[in-house]
Write a protein that holds these residues in place. Sequence first.
Motif, PDB file in Angstrom:
ATOM      1  N   GLY A 159       0.726  -1.319   0.003  1.00  0.00           N
ATOM      2  CA  GLY A 159      -0.075   0.254   0.074  1.00  0.00           C
ATOM      3  C   GLY A 159       0.950   1.275   0.299  1.00  0.00           C
ATOM      4  N   ASN A 160       0.212   2.396   0.037  1.00  0.00           N
ATOM      5  CA  ASN A 160       0.789   3.721   0.140  1.00  0.00           C
ATOM      6  C   ASN A 160       0.709   4.054   1.489  1.00  0.00           C
ATOM      7  N   ASN A 161       1.557   4.385   2.494  1.00  0.00           N
ATOM      8  CA  ASN A 161       1.557   4.969   3.031  1.00  0.00           C
ATOM      9  C   ASN A 161       2.058   6.391   3.561  1.00  0.00           C
ATOM     10  N   MET A 162       1.813   7.398   2.614  1.00  0.00           N
ATOM     11  CA  MET A 162       1.161   8.836   1.666  1.00  0.00           C
ATOM     12  C   MET A 162       0.087   8.739   1.380  1.00  0.00           C
ATOM     13  N   LEU A 163      -1.083   7.718   1.892  1.00  0.00           N
ATOM     14  CA  LEU A 163      -2.035   8.288   1.220  1.00  0.00           C
ATOM     15  C   LEU A 163      -3.088   7.457   2.319  1.00  0.00           C
ATOM     16  N   THR A 164      -4.279   7.664   2.136  1.00  0.00           N
ATOM     17  CA  THR A 164      -5.519   6.907   2.769  1.00  0.00           C
ATOM     18  C   THR A 164      -6.690   6.520   1.744  1.00  0.00           C
ATOM     19  N   GLY A 165      -6.467   5.222   1.761  1.00  0.00           N
ATOM     20  CA  GLY A 165      -7.669   4.323   0.790  1.00  0.00           C
ATOM     21  C   GLY A 165      -6.695   3.265   0.318  1.00  0.00           C
ATOM     22  N   GLN A 166      -7.815   2.544  -0.283  1.00  0.00           N
ATOM     23  CA  GLN A 166      -6.511   0.422  -1.174  1.00  0.00           C
ATOM     24  C   GLN A 166      -6.234   1.079  -2.110  1.00  0.00           C
ATOM     25  N   HIS A 167      -5.491   2.148  -2.140  1.00  0.00           N
ATOM     26  CA  HIS A 167      -4.081   2.236  -3.263  1.00  0.00           C
ATOM     27  C   HIS A 167      -2.911   0.745  -3.242  1.00  0.00           C
ATOM     28  N   ALA A 168      -3.048  -0.238  -2.654  1.00  0.00           N
ATOM     29  CA  ALA A 168      -2.442  -1.534  -2.286  1.00  0.00           C
ATOM     30  C   ALA A 168      -1.738  -2.027  -3.904  1.00  0.00           C
ATOM     31  N   ILE A 169      -3.449  -2.108  -4.378  1.00  0.00           N
ATOM     32  CA  ILE A 169      -2.774  -3.422  -5.577  1.00  0.00           C
ATOM     33  C   ILE A 169      -4.695  -3.636  -6.148  1.00  0.00           C
ATOM     34  N   ALA A 170      -4.204  -3.823  -6.635  1.00  0.00           N
ATOM     35  CA  ALA A 170      -5.630  -3.538  -8.277  1.00  0.00           C
ATOM     36  C   ALA A 170      -5.315  -5.259  -8.823  1.00  0.00           C
ATOM     37  N   PHE A 171      -7.052  -6.036  -9.390  1.00  0.00           N
ATOM     38  CA  PHE A 171      -6.933  -6.801  -9.876  1.00  0.00           C
ATOM     39  C   PHE A 171      -7.577  -6.705 -11.115  1.00  0.00           C
ATOM     40  N   ALA A 172      -7.069  -7.851 -11.558  1.00  0.00           N
ATOM     41  CA  ALA A 172      -8.136  -8.297 -13.293  1.00  0.00           C
ATOM     42  C   ALA A 172      -9.398  -8.970 -12.896  1.00  0.00           C
TER      43      ALA A 172
END
Length: 375
Positions: free
Chosen positions: A101-114
Amino acid sequence: MNYKHQLYHHTSELPSNWDSIAKTSIFLQKDYLEALESSTPLNVRHRFVGIFQNEQMLAVGLLQLIDLNQLHTFGVRDHGLKIMLRNFLFKNFAGKLLILGNNMLTGQHAIAFAPESKPSEVLSYIKSLVMSEFEGQHIHILKDFPHEEIIYFQQPIFEKSLQFTSQPSMCFNSQEGWTKEQDYVHALSKKYRDQYKRARKKSLGVEKRQLDLREIIALETRIYELYLHVAENAPFNTFLLAKNHFSCMKEKMGESFRFFAYFEQGQLIGFNTLFQHEDLLETYFLGYDPKVQKEKMLYLNMLYDMVGCAIVNGFKKINFGRTAMEIKSSIGAQPEKMYGFMEHQAPWINRHLARIFRLLEPEVTWIQRHPFKEN
């Protein structure tokens, strides 16, 4: 499962179809990742991961390796013995973090799925991956998953992980029929309409305008000074941005990244930044001069300006992120819980992780406000 992975050290290595998977999050797409790579905090390293099955890419994700020992401060939430204890624990037992994930942001910006992927299987594979290839990190964290995605983690490999939630993300939803800021003001109850009028009156004499890349570069030193004031006085820090962070974002992201500056008598006194992605506005970093913030109610006016920006430009939702929940709720934002999963690599510490987490991240007490008139 027959999965395999590829770890990429640089964005130049990412495959050409990366964005076709990452399209659900602007913060996983190449342009943002390239800007991030060009302005990475000194204590953060990035790895970009692709998950494949039979040569087909099923998911893309962001890994951050964070070394807290390189920071001179973790924030100013506590004082005296309490802050000494917190700093000791972080430096000796939690100084090295691996975050999906991205510790600079709030939200599910860790992983994207096909669409054809199986998220539970992909996350299980990633958990095995970080356990085997990143043994030097004290704590592994998968962060900011919404409630409906918790089901993906209900499997044996996550049994030893602590499920946690900290401060909620504050989100504002624009109401149907609003086309201008006054529509929003009219929907407020008298108490909060008076708050709006008082804040706007305090801001008289303050000029607000959107800056382009050239102007951001010209004001970079002052911008960073204002950012540092807010960052170094935050309750908790795991990084400090690089000085060129905002210019790199503007150069790479263009109109998707908006930089709003506030001036008084020609002097920059504050700024806020936004990302726009489809019908969503994501608030980013801000800064202000502490000498004028209270007098001009600058932070509250920034929040109102973001609401106005969303309404006028047709955005349906604003993600205001964490912190300052009460004041954000006073302008109409609602809390949305996000969940993470954490595991310490020392078994004896991991057994007591829930207790330690409560010590390091105590629950924040706040009053949720309800600013709109009842129907």
